[in-house]
Design an enzyme around this catalytic site. Structure first.
Site, PDB file in Angstrom:
ATOM      1  N   GLU A 176      18.297 -46.380  26.020  1.00 21.41           N
ATOM      2  CA  GLU A 176      17.061 -45.598  25.883  1.00 21.41           C
ATOM      3  C   GLU A 176      16.899 -45.082  24.446  1.00 21.41           C
ATOM      4  O   GLU A 176      16.726 -43.889  24.201  1.00 21.41           O
ATOM      5  CB  GLU A 176      17.013 -44.445  26.900  1.00 21.41           C
ATOM      6  CG  GLU A 176      16.905 -44.968  28.320  1.00 21.41           C
ATOM      7  CD  GLU A 176      16.509 -43.924  29.374  1.00 21.41           C
ATOM      8  OE1 GLU A 176      16.411 -42.729  29.056  1.00 21.41           O
ATOM      9  OE2 GLU A 176      16.282 -44.339  30.527  1.00 21.41           O
ATOM     10  N   GLU A 183      18.848 -49.477  35.009  1.00 22.26           N
ATOM     11  CA  GLU A 183      18.724 -48.175  35.680  1.00 22.26           C
ATOM     12  C   GLU A 183      17.512 -48.244  36.593  1.00 22.26           C
ATOM     13  O   GLU A 183      16.400 -48.520  36.134  1.00 22.26           O
ATOM     14  CB  GLU A 183      18.548 -47.030  34.674  1.00 22.26           C
ATOM     15  CG  GLU A 183      19.823 -46.739  33.891  1.00 22.26           C
ATOM     16  CD  GLU A 183      19.710 -45.514  32.994  1.00 22.26           C
ATOM     17  OE1 GLU A 183      18.932 -44.590  33.309  1.00 22.26           O
ATOM     18  OE2 GLU A 183      20.417 -45.496  31.970  1.00 22.26           O
TER      19      GLU A 183
END
Ligand code: AHR
Length: 496
Positions: free
Chosen positions: A174, A297
């Site tokens: 991220e 995720e």
């Protein structure tokens, strides 16, 4: 209205990579510490420091791959602090997750031992946000090189003679957010630079995964594929299904209305659009589908359980979460040529967990049972399926009432998943088996359901929700017909 399914039993649409059934374990709340790692001196029975009850429960899932150490934690993790004698391991603040002190007792050796015990592949996420290129390079050397260098000498001093096999390595997490708040152009350049030093030593071959987009940020994918596509094997994607109107009000895991039930399933079904749209961009730069989409995720995210640390992301898990898992797997199976791995967040005690622990107690969640029921899909051939489904409407909105996918395993058995998303209506289903040769199939099945939408397992009553045999299926040479109970997940096996 009735639902109809046509399965082309002799038409494969691709192989379902077993890694779609992957897990994710971060240094977050009680996922690693307490949930898995208790240390050898613990009164909780353990195997080299890892709780035996958790290990045994997870071993039944045939976990193919495990991602670690984060998540956001990965971009503040310095691996050298997590090797060597425990008493000299450097402590740090886990700034993302509760600002607790991390003692680094669970590090590289412990993680790779856990993977060996689970018989799964390790997927390590490296630190781009706050780590150096040299640090990443030396980590790879420490784990996988076999020669006379200070890194290898250090590994041996720390108890590991042979290099490990390391298959999957993520270059940051991220990085558009917690991993450094970067713009895609900047990250693309950093990715190119860092990945250069992620070397293959001996016969170890590393599959390099670049940080992908935050859900609907398609520009990120465009820039990454254009600028760095040829340097990567996989590109990640994250998608969470929240149970409320926004990230400040994510809803309760167990105390919810039918509107909330609908909302979470609708959010989960967005995975289809996400994969389709990111894949379309990837196809422009990679028409041969060499680069895998790695959904590393995914899962549900609610408000934490009342009274628990907000930074620990501990939530209960109900039948609703089980349905989220089932419909998500059906989507991954549909896109199995592009989706090469997925890692649910997270394995123990965090978000949509497989297992919850409290002291020495353990329970397996409804989501755990879906992973167990669906493990027959691992490495099987996905079959062409046409589904005609009525809608399940809520207010002005609607989603499909049924979800399904089918596969054929190596021994020729066909497995069929059937999910009824409607919480009250029984579903009439007919299933045509095109291309089926021979006599009537032998049918066996299991169902996960309950009378309550929010049915869940507790430490006092850990077997409230668990699979039961399902044999209420009418079989003919042409196919099947059945009634699918409301809010249920069924997996049926057809044997010639
Ligand atoms: O899974 C919890 C967090 O969600 C991860 O650390 C981060 O990558 C994501 O935002």
């Amino acid at each position: 209205m009735k639902g109809t399914i046509v399965i082309q039993t002799d038409v494969s649409t691709g192989r379902i990579n077993r890694n779609i059934y992957g897990q994710f374990a971060e240094h977050l709340g009680r996922c690693i510490y307490e949930g898995m790692w208790v240390g050898e001196d613990s009164s909780i029975p353990n195997t080299n420091g890892i709780r035996t009850d958790v290990l045994e429960a997870l071993q039944k899932l045939n976990i193919p791959v495990l991602r670690w150490p984060g998540g956001c934690f990965a971009d503040e993790y310095h691996w050298k602090d997590g090797v060597g004698p425990y008493e000299s391991r450097k402590r740090m603040v886990n700034t993302h997750w509760g600002r607790v002190v991390e003692n680094n007792h669970f590090g590289t050796h412990e993680f790779l031992m856990l993977c060996e015990l689970l018989e799964c592949e390790p997927y390590i996420c490296g630190n781009v946000g706050s780590g150096t290129v040299l640090e990443m390079q030396e980590w790879i050397e420490y784990m996988t090189f076999d020669g006379d260098t200070p890194m290898v000498e250090w590994r041996k001093q720390n108890g590991r003679e042979e290099p490990w096999r390391l298959t999957y390595f993520g270059v940051g997490n991220e990085n558009w957010g917690c991993g450094g708040n970067m713009r895609p152009e900047y990250y693309a350049d950093l990715y190119r630079r860092y990945q250069t030093y992620v070397r293959n030593f001996g016969d170890n071959r590393i599959y390099k995964i670049a940080c992908g987009s935050n859900g609907f940020d398609f520009r990120w994918t465009e820039v990454l594929m254009r600028e760095a596509g040829r340097f990567m094997d996989g590109l990640s994607l994250h998608h969470y299904s929240i149970g409320g109107p926004n990230w400040s009000e994510k809803g309760s895991a167990i105390d919810f209305t039918e509107g909330d039930w609908f909302l979470v399933l609708k959010n989960a079904l967005q995975m289809d659009e996400l994969i389709q749209r990111h894949s379309t961009i990837m196809d422009q730069y990679d028409p041969d589908q060499r680069v895998g989409l790695i959904v590393d995720e995914w899962g549900t995210w609610y408000n934490v359980e009342p009274g628990t640390n907000p930074g620990f992301l501990y939530q209960q898990n109900t039948l609703r979460d089980a349905l989220v898992a089932a419909v998500t797997f059906d989507i991954f199976h549909r896109y199995c040529n592009r989706v090469q791995m997925a890692n649910i967040a997270q394995m123990v005690n965090v978000l949509q967990a497989m297992v919850l622990t409290e002291g020495a107690k353990l329970l397996c969640t409804p989501t755990y049972h879906v992973f167990e029921m669906f493990k027959v899909y691992q490495d099987a051939e996905a079959l062409a399926v046409d589904l005609q489904t009525p809608d399940y409407a809520w207010g002005e909105e609607k989603i499909p009432q049924f979800s399904t996918s089918a596969c054929k395993d190596d021994s020729g058995r066909i497995h069929l998943s059937l999910t009824n998303l409607h919480p009250h209506q029984v579903g009439d289903l007919s299933v045509a088996l095109r291309g089926w040769k021979g006599a009537k199939p032998q049918v066996s099945g299991r169902i996960l359901t309950s009378s309550e939408m929010n049915a869940h397992n507790t430490f006092a009553s850990p077997e409230q929700v668990q699979p039961e045999p399902f044999d209420d299926v009418q079989v003919s040479e042409d196919g099947l017909s059945l009634q699918l109970p409301p809010k249920s997940v069924v997996v049926i096996t057809l044997q010639p």
